[in-house]
Scaffold this motif. Structure first.
Motif, PDB file in Angstrom:
ATOM      1  N   ALA A 136       0.832  -1.212   0.000  1.00 36.81           N
ATOM      2  CA  ALA A 136       0.000   0.000   0.000  1.00 36.81           C
ATOM      3  C   ALA A 136       0.864   1.257   0.000  1.00 36.81           C
ATOM      4  N   VAL A 137       1.884   1.283   0.832  1.00 35.94           N
ATOM      5  CA  VAL A 137       2.754   2.464   0.888  1.00 35.94           C
ATOM      6  C   VAL A 137       3.559   2.591  -0.405  1.00 35.94           C
ATOM      7  N   GLY A 138       4.045   1.487  -0.912  1.00 39.26           N
ATOM      8  CA  GLY A 138       4.844   1.525  -2.134  1.00 39.26           C
ATOM      9  C   GLY A 138       4.061   2.026  -3.333  1.00 39.26           C
ATOM     10  N   LEU A 139       2.872   1.471  -3.537  1.00 41.18           N
ATOM     11  CA  LEU A 139       2.069   1.900  -4.679  1.00 41.18           C
ATOM     12  C   LEU A 139       1.494   3.293  -4.477  1.00 41.18           C
ATOM     13  N   ALA A 140       1.188   3.631  -3.218  1.00 38.01           N
ATOM     14  CA  ALA A 140       0.629   4.954  -2.959  1.00 38.01           C
ATOM     15  C   ALA A 140       1.671   6.054  -3.127  1.00 38.01           C
ATOM     16  N   SER A 141       2.923   5.720  -3.031  1.00 35.54           N
ATOM     17  CA  SER A 141       3.949   6.750  -3.233  1.00 35.54           C
ATOM     18  C   SER A 141       4.504   6.745  -4.658  1.00 35.54           C
ATOM     19  N   LEU A 142       4.346   5.653  -5.361  1.00 40.64           N
ATOM     20  CA  LEU A 142       4.867   5.560  -6.722  1.00 40.64           C
ATOM     21  C   LEU A 142       4.100   6.463  -7.690  1.00 40.64           C
ATOM     22  N   GLY A 143       2.790   6.346  -7.695  1.00 37.95           N
ATOM     23  CA  GLY A 143       1.978   7.138  -8.617  1.00 37.95           C
ATOM     24  C   GLY A 143       2.097   8.634  -8.406  1.00 37.95           C
ATOM     25  N   PRO A 144       1.839   9.114  -7.184  1.00 37.60           N
ATOM     26  CA  PRO A 144       1.986  10.559  -6.966  1.00 37.60           C
ATOM     27  C   PRO A 144       3.415  11.062  -7.153  1.00 37.60           C
ATOM     28  N   GLY A 145       4.404  10.230  -6.871  1.00 41.07           N
ATOM     29  CA  GLY A 145       5.785  10.654  -7.089  1.00 41.07           C
ATOM     30  C   GLY A 145       6.072  10.919  -8.555  1.00 41.07           C
ATOM     31  N   ALA A 174      -0.372  19.451  -3.591  1.00 43.77           N
ATOM     32  CA  ALA A 174      -1.015  19.109  -2.317  1.00 43.77           C
ATOM     33  C   ALA A 174      -2.044  18.000  -2.505  1.00 43.77           C
ATOM     34  N   PHE A 175      -2.807  18.061  -3.587  1.00 40.99           N
ATOM     35  CA  PHE A 175      -3.772  16.995  -3.854  1.00 40.99           C
ATOM     36  C   PHE A 175      -3.081  15.663  -4.118  1.00 40.99           C
ATOM     37  N   MET A 176      -1.980  15.699  -4.843  1.00 36.99           N
ATOM     38  CA  MET A 176      -1.242  14.462  -5.119  1.00 36.99           C
ATOM     39  C   MET A 176      -0.638  13.895  -3.844  1.00 36.99           C
ATOM     40  N   GLU A 177      -0.156  14.765  -2.980  1.00 37.27           N
ATOM     41  CA  GLU A 177       0.448  14.298  -1.729  1.00 37.27           C
ATOM     42  C   GLU A 177      -0.592  13.677  -0.811  1.00 37.27           C
ATOM     43  N   SER A 178      -1.833  14.139  -0.911  1.00 36.96           N
ATOM     44  CA  SER A 178      -2.878  13.548  -0.074  1.00 36.96           C
ATOM     45  C   SER A 178      -3.127  12.095  -0.447  1.00 36.96           C
ATOM     46  N   LEU A 179      -2.922  11.741  -1.701  1.00 32.24           N
ATOM     47  CA  LEU A 179      -3.068  10.336  -2.098  1.00 32.24           C
ATOM     48  C   LEU A 179      -2.021   9.464  -1.418  1.00 32.24           C
ATOM     49  N   THR A 180      -0.819   9.967  -1.252  1.00 32.41           N
ATOM     50  CA  THR A 180       0.229   9.232  -0.547  1.00 32.41           C
ATOM     51  C   THR A 180      -0.135   9.063   0.919  1.00 32.41           C
ATOM     52  N   ILE A 181      -0.721  10.085   1.516  1.00 31.26           N
ATOM     53  CA  ILE A 181      -1.109  10.004   2.916  1.00 31.26           C
ATOM     54  C   ILE A 181      -2.231   8.984   3.100  1.00 31.26           C
ATOM     55  N   TYR A 182      -3.141   8.859   2.140  1.00 26.20           N
ATOM     56  CA  TYR A 182      -4.173   7.835   2.227  1.00 26.20           C
ATOM     57  C   TYR A 182      -3.551   6.437   2.236  1.00 26.20           C
TER      58      TYR A 182
END
Length: 82
Positions: free
Chosen positions: A16-25, A58-66
């Motif tokens: 979850a953390v890996g995929l959630a940070s890959l896309g927004p990154g 900021a919107f993209m970073e919120s996806l990582t926080i989710y």
């Protein structure tokens, strides 16, 4: 807690953390590059481009926080534990 459930939860949290940070990154890098290109082409529009860029970042970073929230739920408040 069953060891299989615990190990699957840890694996799911890492995924979850890996995929959630890959896309927004990737999206943040692309958006920043396009914003710099837009500022280079039209320097007079710098303020408007920068404001829009910061809002979208900021919107993209919120996806990582989710993704982080999902990982924390899986690790500490596991709904699959009996």
């Amino acid at each position: 807690m069953d060891s299989l459930v615990a190990s699957a939860s840890v694996l799911a949290a890492a995924l979850a953390v890996g995929l959630a940070s890959l896309g927004p990154g990737l999206a943040q890098g692309n958006a920043s590059g396009q914003a710099l290109e837009g500022i280079a082409r039209q320097p007079e529009a710098e303020g408007k481009i920068r404001g829009t860029l910061l809002l979208t970042l900021a919107f993209m970073e919120s996806l990582t926080i989710y993704g982080l929230v999902i990982a924390l739920v899986l690790l500490f408040a596991n709904p699959f534990a009996s």
